[in-house]
Design a protein around this motif. Structure first.
Motif, PDB file in Angstrom:
ATOM      1  N   THR A  94     -37.225 -14.067  57.679  1.00  0.00           N
ATOM      2  CA  THR A  94     -37.544 -15.287  56.914  1.00  0.00           C
ATOM      3  C   THR A  94     -36.262 -15.951  56.403  1.00  0.00           C
ATOM      4  N   ILE A  95     -35.265 -15.146  56.026  1.00  0.00           N
ATOM      5  CA  ILE A  95     -34.036 -15.755  55.484  1.00  0.00           C
ATOM      6  C   ILE A  95     -33.206 -16.428  56.591  1.00  0.00           C
ATOM      7  N   ASN A  96     -33.564 -16.141  57.853  1.00  0.00           N
ATOM      8  CA  ASN A  96     -32.899 -16.800  58.983  1.00  0.00           C
ATOM      9  C   ASN A  96     -33.760 -17.923  59.558  1.00  0.00           C
ATOM     10  N   ALA A  97     -34.896 -18.185  58.954  1.00  0.00           N
ATOM     11  CA  ALA A  97     -35.850 -19.148  59.524  1.00  0.00           C
ATOM     12  C   ALA A  97     -36.004 -20.377  58.630  1.00  0.00           C
ATOM     13  N   MET A  98     -34.879 -20.798  58.069  1.00  0.00           N
ATOM     14  CA  MET A  98     -34.885 -22.020  57.259  1.00  0.00           C
ATOM     15  C   MET A  98     -34.054 -23.072  57.986  1.00  0.00           C
ATOM     16  N   ALA A  99     -34.397 -24.344  57.744  1.00  0.00           N
ATOM     17  CA  ALA A  99     -33.637 -25.435  58.368  1.00  0.00           C
ATOM     18  C   ALA A  99     -33.273 -26.454  57.291  1.00  0.00           C
ATOM     19  N   GLU A 100     -32.222 -27.205  57.577  1.00  0.00           N
ATOM     20  CA  GLU A 100     -31.707 -28.138  56.578  1.00  0.00           C
ATOM     21  C   GLU A 100     -31.309 -29.427  57.298  1.00  0.00           C
ATOM     22  N   ASP A 101     -31.723 -30.586  56.757  1.00  0.00           N
ATOM     23  CA  ASP A 101     -31.291 -31.837  57.396  1.00  0.00           C
ATOM     24  C   ASP A 101     -29.951 -32.296  56.797  1.00  0.00           C
ATOM     25  N   ASP A 102     -29.501 -33.466  57.209  1.00  0.00           N
ATOM     26  CA  ASP A 102     -28.155 -33.877  56.771  1.00  0.00           C
ATOM     27  C   ASP A 102     -28.094 -34.249  55.284  1.00  0.00           C
ATOM     28  N   GLN A 103     -29.255 -34.319  54.630  1.00  0.00           N
ATOM     29  CA  GLN A 103     -29.278 -34.550  53.170  1.00  0.00           C
ATOM     30  C   GLN A 103     -29.453 -33.232  52.398  1.00  0.00           C
ATOM     31  N   GLN A 104     -29.295 -32.131  53.094  1.00  0.00           N
ATOM     32  CA  GLN A 104     -29.530 -30.790  52.532  1.00  0.00           C
ATOM     33  C   GLN A 104     -30.970 -30.587  52.054  1.00  0.00           C
ATOM     34  N   ASN A 105     -31.943 -31.332  52.640  1.00  0.00           N
ATOM     35  CA  ASN A 105     -33.357 -31.050  52.365  1.00  0.00           C
ATOM     36  C   ASN A 105     -33.752 -29.824  53.175  1.00  0.00           C
ATOM     37  N   LEU A 106     -34.383 -28.872  52.487  1.00  0.00           N
ATOM     38  CA  LEU A 106     -34.700 -27.610  53.129  1.00  0.00           C
ATOM     39  C   LEU A 106     -36.108 -27.615  53.709  1.00  0.00           C
ATOM     40  N   THR A 107     -36.250 -27.130  54.947  1.00  0.00           N
ATOM     41  CA  THR A 107     -37.570 -26.835  55.504  1.00  0.00           C
ATOM     42  C   THR A 107     -37.684 -25.320  55.524  1.00  0.00           C
ATOM     43  N   ASP A 108     -38.669 -24.811  54.792  1.00  0.00           N
ATOM     44  CA  ASP A 108     -38.727 -23.354  54.589  1.00  0.00           C
ATOM     45  C   ASP A 108     -40.177 -22.874  54.640  1.00  0.00           C
ATOM     46  N   PRO A 109     -40.826 -23.042  55.814  1.00  0.00           N
ATOM     47  CA  PRO A 109     -42.261 -22.755  55.866  1.00  0.00           C
ATOM     48  C   PRO A 109     -42.590 -21.264  55.706  1.00  0.00           C
ATOM     49  N   TYR A 110     -41.630 -20.380  55.900  1.00  0.00           N
ATOM     50  CA  TYR A 110     -41.946 -18.940  55.873  1.00  0.00           C
ATOM     51  C   TYR A 110     -41.320 -18.231  54.663  1.00  0.00           C
ATOM     52  N   HIS A 111     -40.961 -19.019  53.682  1.00  0.00           N
ATOM     53  CA  HIS A 111     -40.519 -18.508  52.378  1.00  0.00           C
ATOM     54  C   HIS A 111     -39.220 -17.696  52.417  1.00  0.00           C
ATOM     55  N   GLY A 112     -38.279 -18.225  53.134  1.00  0.00           N
ATOM     56  CA  GLY A 112     -36.967 -17.579  53.192  1.00  0.00           C
ATOM     57  C   GLY A 112     -36.267 -17.591  51.844  1.00  0.00           C
ATOM     58  N   GLN A 113     -36.429 -18.702  51.122  1.00  0.00           N
ATOM     59  CA  GLN A 113     -35.777 -18.792  49.803  1.00  0.00           C
ATOM     60  C   GLN A 113     -36.316 -17.754  48.830  1.00  0.00           C
TER      61      GLN A 113
END
Ligand code: CTP
Length: 409
Positions: A94-113
């Protein structure tokens, strides 16, 4: 086309760790569009590209399905319709399954954070099991983040256990396994890597020779920790504390393999374990196609580590044989690494971590003494061929006798 940073770069930024390389995922694009933008394809049939300027990896969002054993047994599906969430779910943790756009908005559907905060290594989905290398990856991450108090989620450890039992680990290529093993050994707490592999049953599959050391006792006078497996882990830990290179760490891991062969009725003594272990060291070296310098040092340390410990008692002739075996005249660095491995072995014992190791300087001095024999005067005396070799040896032996006398005076 939308582009996101993924994987380790996002994880390490959130952990406040330095980010070395960045992986990108591209959603909503085709191969043709990537090529038109100047990206260079990495492989013939994989949707991964290199950025024309930065050289960083850009992968088209894809789904994967396992279609056979091992790493080759994958089919994947990349198309502009594959969503970011679909790409992230096939990833390992899960901690490797996060994505970030160029505004540092996080996509974290599997609760990596959430898992980063809880210090948990947790698999994303059952698709974890589709790549057995992940067993080694999780063990490596456990070693890497041990100082941050990370642990492995029980359900992930259970999955790793099932994978280890399934026979899938045998399908890993030596190259992929070695890449993980060598990276793991270079962490600050490499012993955690071995402990995790043992806990999930992978050590028994990958390195049964190391696994066999647990439960084997040694004489408490020399080894207050008693257990040979525990000792091996402590030696590895010392090697990391002392910032030793990979060659030394590999040799530390394998130095006592012979002790796993001692018949129980001979315990806790291990007569000739140095020699008996050589075939096992060779087998492990070959299994992972280990680089030559690591192979060589592991074999030499396996055979001679007890000589290192007994350096001050060795006869000059035995000292000479030791120096010749290491070819200290042409390979001084390798002898230094041998000395380091011996010292780590001496310190990797319960309560003896801070002991001094006078053998180290004594061995260095012996090498210097043997090396100081000049060849020119012997040539001038007319020695050549094998006779020259014998004459050099005699002179070196003389030098070592003088050295030993001076050191014990
Ligand atoms: N990944 C995966 N399974 C693997 C290898 C990689 O799921 N067997 C995914 C993970 O999402 C990982 C990303 O691909 O984060 C990038 O992989 P890699 O560069 O190998 O590792 P990083 O996570 O970036 O970690 P490191 O810092 O160790 O390189």
């Amino acid at each position: 086309m939308r582009i996101y940073k993924v994987g380790g770069a996002v994880r390490d930024r959130l952990l406040g760790k330095p980010v070395t390389d960045i992986d990108w995922v591209v959603v909503g694009a085709t191969t043709e569009e990537m090529l038109a933008k100047g990206f260079r394809p990495v492989g013939a049939d994989f949707p991964v590209f290199l950025h024309p300027k930065s050289g960083e990896e850009y992968a088209l969002a894809r789904t994967e399905r396992k279609s056979g054993r091992g790493y080759g047994g994958f089919t994947f599906h990349a198309s502009p319709e594959v969503t970011l969430e679909e790409d992230l779910i096939r990833r390992d943790l899960t901690i490797n399954a996060m994505a970030e756009d160029d505004q540092q908005n996080l996509t974290d559907p599997y609760h990596g954070q959430r898992d980063l905060k809880a210090r948990l290594l947790r698999h994303v989905s059952p698709a974890f099991a589709e790549d057995p290398l992940r067993v080694l990856r999780v063990a490596r991450f456990a070693a890497r983040y041990a100082a941050l108090d990370f642990s492995i989620a029980p359900e992930t450890l259970e999955l790793m256990r099932q994978l280890s039992e399934s026979g899938e680990l045998e399908a890993l290529t030596p190259e992929r396994s070695w890449k993980e093993i060598s990276r793991a050994l270079m962490q600050d707490q490499p012993q955690v890597f071995v402990e995790v592999l043992r806990a999930c049953g992978a050590l028994k599959v990958l390195m049964p020779e190391v696994d066999a050391l647990f439960g084997v006792p040694q004489p408490p006078v020399h080894h207050p920790e008693i257990d040979t497996g525990t000792h091996t882990l402590s030696v590895l830990q010392q090697a990391a504390l002392h910032k030793q290179p990979l060659t030394v760490r590999w040799a530390c891991l394998l130095h006592d393999l012979g002790k796993g062969l001692t018949p129980e009725d001979e315990w806790p003594r291990h007569i000739a374990h140095e020699f008996k272990g050589l075939n096992l060291i060779k087998a492990v070296n070959e299994r992972f196609k280990v680089p030559r310098d690591c192979q060589e040092l592991a074999l030499l340390v396996g055979e001679y580590h007890t000589h290192g410990h007994r350096a001050l008692e060795l006869k000059p002739s035995t000292l000479l044989e030791l120096l010749q075996s290491f070819d200290v005249y042409r390979r001084p660095q390798r002898f230094e690494e041998f000395i380091a491995a011996c010292e780590m072995d001496a310190r990797g014992r319960k309560g003896l971590e801070e002991r001094s190791y006078p053998q180290a300087d004594y061995l260095r001095g012996a090498a210097t003494a043997a090396r100081s024999v000049a060849v020119q005067p012997l040539l001038e005396k007319g020695f050549k061929g094998p006779e020259l070799g014998e004459a050099i040896k005699r002179e070196r032996l003389k030098a070592l006798k003088l050295y030993k006398e001076a050191a014990s005076a």
